[in-house]
Design an enzyme around this catalytic site. Sequence first.
Site, PDB file in Angstrom:
ATOM      1  N   SER A 166     -10.409   4.501  27.208  1.00  0.00           N
ATOM      2  CA  SER A 166     -11.597   4.901  26.435  1.00  0.00           C
ATOM      3  C   SER A 166     -12.190   6.196  26.986  1.00  0.00           C
ATOM      4  O   SER A 166     -12.569   7.105  26.236  1.00  0.00           O
ATOM      5  CB  SER A 166     -12.662   3.800  26.503  1.00  0.00           C
ATOM      6  OG  SER A 166     -12.216   2.648  25.849  1.00  0.00           O
ATOM      7  N   ARG A 193     -12.269  10.178  25.236  1.00  0.00           N
ATOM      8  CA  ARG A 193     -13.556  10.879  25.102  1.00  0.00           C
ATOM      9  C   ARG A 193     -13.592  12.137  25.951  1.00  0.00           C
ATOM     10  O   ARG A 193     -14.226  13.130  25.573  1.00  0.00           O
ATOM     11  CB  ARG A 193     -14.690   9.929  25.478  1.00  0.00           C
ATOM     12  CG  ARG A 193     -14.935   8.853  24.404  1.00  0.00           C
ATOM     13  CD  ARG A 193     -15.740   7.709  24.990  1.00  0.00           C
ATOM     14  NE  ARG A 193     -16.126   6.715  23.995  1.00  0.00           N
ATOM     15  CZ  ARG A 193     -15.342   5.713  23.562  1.00  0.00           C
ATOM     16  NH1 ARG A 193     -14.093   5.595  24.017  1.00  0.00           N
ATOM     17  NH2 ARG A 193     -15.803   4.831  22.685  1.00  0.00           N
ATOM     18  N   GLN A 220     -16.032   2.074  18.694  1.00  0.00           N
ATOM     19  CA  GLN A 220     -15.328   3.152  17.992  1.00  0.00           C
ATOM     20  C   GLN A 220     -16.158   3.654  16.816  1.00  0.00           C
ATOM     21  O   GLN A 220     -16.278   4.858  16.595  1.00  0.00           O
ATOM     22  CB  GLN A 220     -13.967   2.654  17.498  1.00  0.00           C
ATOM     23  CG  GLN A 220     -13.024   2.323  18.636  1.00  0.00           C
ATOM     24  CD  GLN A 220     -11.695   1.767  18.154  1.00  0.00           C
ATOM     25  OE1 GLN A 220     -11.496   1.561  16.960  1.00  0.00           O
ATOM     26  NE2 GLN A 220     -10.793   1.522  19.085  1.00  0.00           N
ATOM     27  N   ASP A 230     -10.772  -6.526  24.487  1.00  0.00           N
ATOM     28  CA  ASP A 230      -9.376  -6.195  24.776  1.00  0.00           C
ATOM     29  C   ASP A 230      -8.715  -7.180  25.747  1.00  0.00           C
ATOM     30  O   ASP A 230      -7.504  -7.132  25.956  1.00  0.00           O
ATOM     31  CB  ASP A 230      -9.287  -4.784  25.372  1.00  0.00           C
ATOM     32  CG  ASP A 230      -9.667  -3.722  24.343  1.00  0.00           C
ATOM     33  OD1 ASP A 230      -9.480  -3.965  23.141  1.00  0.00           O
ATOM     34  OD2 ASP A 230     -10.166  -2.659  24.757  1.00  0.00           O
ATOM     35  N   LYS A 259      -7.135  -5.627  15.338  1.00  0.00           N
ATOM     36  CA  LYS A 259      -6.731  -4.804  16.484  1.00  0.00           C
ATOM     37  C   LYS A 259      -5.307  -4.267  16.278  1.00  0.00           C
ATOM     38  O   LYS A 259      -4.807  -4.252  15.163  1.00  0.00           O
ATOM     39  CB  LYS A 259      -6.850  -5.629  17.766  1.00  0.00           C
ATOM     40  CG  LYS A 259      -8.292  -5.919  18.140  1.00  0.00           C
ATOM     41  CD  LYS A 259      -8.969  -4.634  18.560  1.00  0.00           C
ATOM     42  CE  LYS A 259     -10.447  -4.828  18.799  1.00  0.00           C
ATOM     43  NZ  LYS A 259     -11.140  -3.553  18.976  1.00  0.00           N
ATOM     44  N   ARG A 268      -4.538 -10.201  16.527  1.00  0.00           N
ATOM     45  CA  ARG A 268      -4.486 -10.787  17.869  1.00  0.00           C
ATOM     46  C   ARG A 268      -4.853 -12.260  17.905  1.00  0.00           C
ATOM     47  O   ARG A 268      -4.680 -12.898  18.938  1.00  0.00           O
ATOM     48  CB  ARG A 268      -5.377 -10.004  18.839  1.00  0.00           C
ATOM     49  CG  ARG A 268      -4.711  -8.758  19.319  1.00  0.00           C
ATOM     50  CD  ARG A 268      -5.381  -8.168  20.539  1.00  0.00           C
ATOM     51  NE  ARG A 268      -4.723  -6.925  20.874  1.00  0.00           N
ATOM     52  CZ  ARG A 268      -5.317  -5.870  21.418  1.00  0.00           C
ATOM     53  NH1 ARG A 268      -6.602  -5.922  21.713  1.00  0.00           N
ATOM     54  NH2 ARG A 268      -4.631  -4.776  21.685  1.00  0.00           N
TER      55      ARG A 268
HETATM   56  C1  S3P Z   1     -12.703   1.116  22.263  1.00  0.00           C
HETATM   57  C2  S3P Z   1     -13.433   0.187  21.603  1.00  0.00           C
HETATM   58  C3  S3P Z   1     -12.905  -1.143  21.259  1.00  0.00           C
HETATM   59  C4  S3P Z   1     -11.643  -1.495  22.039  1.00  0.00           C
HETATM   60  C5  S3P Z   1     -10.688  -0.346  22.108  1.00  0.00           C
HETATM   61  C6  S3P Z   1     -11.344   0.865  22.756  1.00  0.00           C
HETATM   62  C7  S3P Z   1     -13.321   2.436  22.536  1.00  0.00           C
HETATM   63  O1  S3P Z   1     -12.576  -1.148  19.883  1.00  0.00           O
HETATM   64  O2  S3P Z   1     -11.016  -2.613  21.478  1.00  0.00           O
HETATM   65  O3  S3P Z   1      -9.535  -0.694  22.856  1.00  0.00           O
HETATM   66  O4  S3P Z   1     -12.787   3.200  23.350  1.00  0.00           O
HETATM   67  O5  S3P Z   1     -14.367   2.714  21.949  1.00  0.00           O
HETATM   68  P1  S3P Z   1     -13.674  -1.518  18.761  1.00  0.00           P
HETATM   69  O6  S3P Z   1     -14.731  -0.526  18.871  1.00  0.00           O
HETATM   70  O7  S3P Z   1     -12.959  -1.405  17.448  1.00  0.00           O
HETATM   71  O8  S3P Z   1     -14.089  -2.908  19.060  1.00  0.00           O
END
Ligand code: S3P
Length: 434
Positions: A28, A32, A172, A310, A337, A341
């Site tokens: 993540s 970013r 996200q 996750d 996902k 999952r």
């Molecule tokens: C993430 C947010 C999560 C996570 C993904 C990474 C991120 O997804 O499952 O692996 O970096 O913002 P969601 O925002 O769809 O829950």
Amino acid sequence: MSFDAVEAVRVTGAGPAVGALCVPGDKSVSHRSLLLAALAHGTSTVTGLSRGQDVTHTRRAIERFGVVIEDDGHGRLRVEGPLRHEPDDVLDAGNAGTGIRLMAGVCAGVDGVSVLTGDQFLRRRPMSRIADPLREMGAHVDGREHGQFAPLLIRGGNLHGITYAPRVASAQVKSAIMLAGLSAEGSTTVVEAHPTRRHTEEMLLGFGGRVRVEETRVTVEPGPLTSADVAVPGDPSQAAFWAVAALLAEGGSVVVEDLYTGFGRSDFVGVLRRMGAAIEFDEVTGTLTVRSSRLRAVELTAADIPGIVDEVPVLTIAAAAAEGTTVISGAGELRAKESDRIAHTCGMLRAFGVTVTETEDGMVIEGGAKLRPGTVNSHGDHRLAMAAAVAAACATAGETLITGWDSVATSYPGFMEDLVRLTGVGVAAAGDEV
Ligand code: S3P
């Protein structure tokens, strides 16, 4: 040999997981760091970036906007922002939901046309959750099946701020809106039903952004970003695999160092502790210490899920070995996902001889199982493949076949080498190189 590119692996269970290691840079934070460095004026540096394919796709994508990235060959990138023009080619996010959704937020703020796509799995994942708010901000967003799926076409620019409450708890979605908000007129606010990871908020501040966080409400003001130096910490979601590997076999003991310590990423530690695990997380140093433990069942509900979104696949392996019945509910989002999952985690558990009932938004796992080797298909989902490898290492004598192993390279190149080093499992390639 490296197993990163093999289609299938055979794993033969061995001793307990013992040892110390560092896991790849947080995925993540890696996405970013590239996107914010691309938006910022000046030269940013990034160290410790994830080498997984997901992040490599984001890196290639930002180059399409004229951003120059130099790699010094020793793990340090120099990124020359800001974006110079609309992308000169299709942006391919590969398997990465974070990549495509956050990039969509960036594209919405770019005056021009962007086309975003991904692999066969990503092209089946829902995109209305970002398309709707970005449209509300003034972007033109189209996509397959009335804008629901990638490829997406975005004509950006001329945005205005909105206040938006996403239907799903998703960092996200929140981040896509915030990134678009950087170039909107007026402030942009996202109000979440359940708090999610705050990387975008934290990192925007580091890049000179103006952000205000009040519990589940975040507000971004428009304005330019300035370059920054980012040291990407280790990925807690990857450490969760080693935590479960250490817990399940007598004599297990694992230390994972240099992990991210901020909000919303280490909730799996609390869940495992509720299950009776001997697990410590030092929130100053980012060191996770786990010793083999007798576990008991746990109940996980909607409020737990955003913090372990996750980690659920590997936590179900712990639940299978625990005393009692584990009930997971309020986790319907897991069906959207990298794979479904809920369905495929249930399939994986059954392959190891576990009794599990799939429900609409979760599952019921009968604990006390002696995991026995089986055949598991990852369905292209890296976290299912890695959870299956941990289960295989903890299973009774025999050989587990995991197909779709190459998906692991999206987030954790070298995972199998770490598993071999910690547990002494036997591994053989069982499929072609992809
Ligand atoms: C993430 C947010 C999560 C996570 C993904 C990474 C991120 O997804 O499952 O692996 O970096 O913002 P969601 O925002 O769809 O829950």
